[in-house]
Design an enzyme around this catalytic site. Sequence first.
Site, PDB file in Angstrom:
ATOM      1  N   CYS A 201       0.844  -1.202   0.000  1.00 19.63           N
ATOM      2  CA  CYS A 201       0.000   0.000   0.000  1.00 19.63           C
ATOM      3  C   CYS A 201       0.880   1.253   0.000  1.00 19.63           C
ATOM      4  O   CYS A 201       1.724   1.416   0.891  1.00 19.63           O
ATOM      5  CB  CYS A 201      -0.887  -0.017   1.239  1.00 19.63           C
ATOM      6  N   CYS A 204       0.193   3.229   3.522  1.00 23.72           N
ATOM      7  CA  CYS A 204       0.672   2.803   4.846  1.00 23.72           C
ATOM      8  C   CYS A 204       1.728   1.701   4.795  1.00 23.72           C
ATOM      9  O   CYS A 204       2.299   1.338   5.814  1.00 23.72           O
ATOM     10  CB  CYS A 204      -0.510   2.336   5.696  1.00 23.72           C
ATOM     11  N   CYS A 217      -6.319  -2.048   0.593  1.00 22.02           N
ATOM     12  CA  CYS A 217      -5.342  -2.340   1.634  1.00 22.02           C
ATOM     13  C   CYS A 217      -6.079  -2.859   2.858  1.00 22.02           C
ATOM     14  O   CYS A 217      -6.975  -2.186   3.381  1.00 22.02           O
ATOM     15  CB  CYS A 217      -4.543  -1.071   1.982  1.00 22.02           C
ATOM     16  N   CYS A 220      -5.124  -0.226   6.151  1.00 20.35           N
ATOM     17  CA  CYS A 220      -5.604   1.154   6.370  1.00 20.35           C
ATOM     18  C   CYS A 220      -6.897   1.482   5.632  1.00 20.35           C
ATOM     19  O   CYS A 220      -7.443   2.574   5.778  1.00 20.35           O
ATOM     20  CB  CYS A 220      -4.526   2.171   5.966  1.00 20.35           C
ATOM     21  N   ASP A 338      21.494   0.623 -16.353  1.00 16.73           N
ATOM     22  CA  ASP A 338      21.314  -0.587 -15.550  1.00 16.73           C
ATOM     23  C   ASP A 338      20.350  -1.529 -16.279  1.00 16.73           C
ATOM     24  O   ASP A 338      19.201  -1.156 -16.530  1.00 16.73           O
ATOM     25  CB  ASP A 338      20.749  -0.167 -14.191  1.00 16.73           C
TER      26      ASP A 338
END
EC number: 6.3.5.13
Length: 412
Positions: A201, A204, A217, A220, A338
């Site tokens: 999430c 949170c 989520c 929360c 990368d």
Amino acid sequence: MAGNSDALTPRAKLAVTAGKAVAAASRAAGRGSGSVIGGRVALKLDPDLLARLAQNLDVTLVSATNGKTTTTRLIAEALRAAGPVVSNALGANMPAGITSALAGGSDAKFGVIEVDEKYLAGVARDTSPKCIALLNLSRDQLDRAAETRMLAENWREGLAGSKAVVVANCDDPLVVWAASSSPNVIWVAAGQMWKDDAWSCPSCGGVMQRPGDDWFCGECGFRRPTPSWALSGDHVLDPHGSAWPIHLQLPGRANKANAASSAAVAAVFGVPPQVALERMYQVQAVAGRYDVVQFQGRDLRLLLAKNPAGWLETFSLIDPPPAPVILSVNARGADGTDTSWLWDVDYTRLTGHPIFVVGDRKLDLAVRLEVANQQFQVCENLDQAVQQAPAGRIEVIANYTAFQDLRRRVGN
């Protein structure tokens, strides 16, 4: 709209003229379009030029990790139904390139601007957009870009209290979290194939639950908002529940999703979905992407894929096995140096295709394909790969600078 240049200060006019002159010189020297260097010179002479050029335009900003160039083209095409449009159609999406594009649109009513994710907050501050379209956030250029949660936070802070209407994809939790700081959001159910950047999430840090197409989520209560627009198969559903058919020359589910978001943006400016979607049919290719070209007596379709989310969508477009596939990967400055992202791509989706590998980092890609148990050949260059490919249209998938190299080689 009276020409924007009428409203410019003498300094701004000088900056525009100097920028165009430098861009023309750069083009004449064969160094590309010149839009970036021209914009840089113009902004040096007048740091407020972007804001001045945007002040008489109804501006739409488009930002995302994937799909922003195509969506910018689709929105621009739709809005031409309501007036002249200026746009950075070639994808120069940082402040210099944007400034350069706007400087060329003196009679425009609308500005449709693709913006690099890292610059969205600053460009929004300068251009006071009427509308901002947010499509997705996924991992990209890990050596230089912030990780996706930090980009989402940057958007969330930059858009807090914005007067713009934000058109946002409710299927991407990072986009939802970023857009939720805005007072005026239109949610579009545009879908999300790549989910690997959204398992925790953003609000949170709790674990995301993903039953079906929904998400929330468990910690929360942060959850998917209810969309007012949605992609449903080959149709766009508008807020009244009407279904409008999508007819595109661009392939794949991802472009239908881009069309759904574009229709929602067009409606903000009073262009009805039917008109917007009909106009989007005009778009055949976007900066060479999806073009089918002839090369050495063979048909090649050129497909751009820059990061794991993009590769996943692109694999869903290609002809079924045994269509030959050429893969080309570079790791130059514009790509990010990368190549570890190759390990996030599910190359088992290419099983059954004869694969030919080219590009600066062909050996990195070869190791990845070996681990994915794929049959492939490493080739020196595109010419050799095409000569060795069996019959059938060849699908060519490349990342950013590799794609530009290929276009130059095939004369596209």
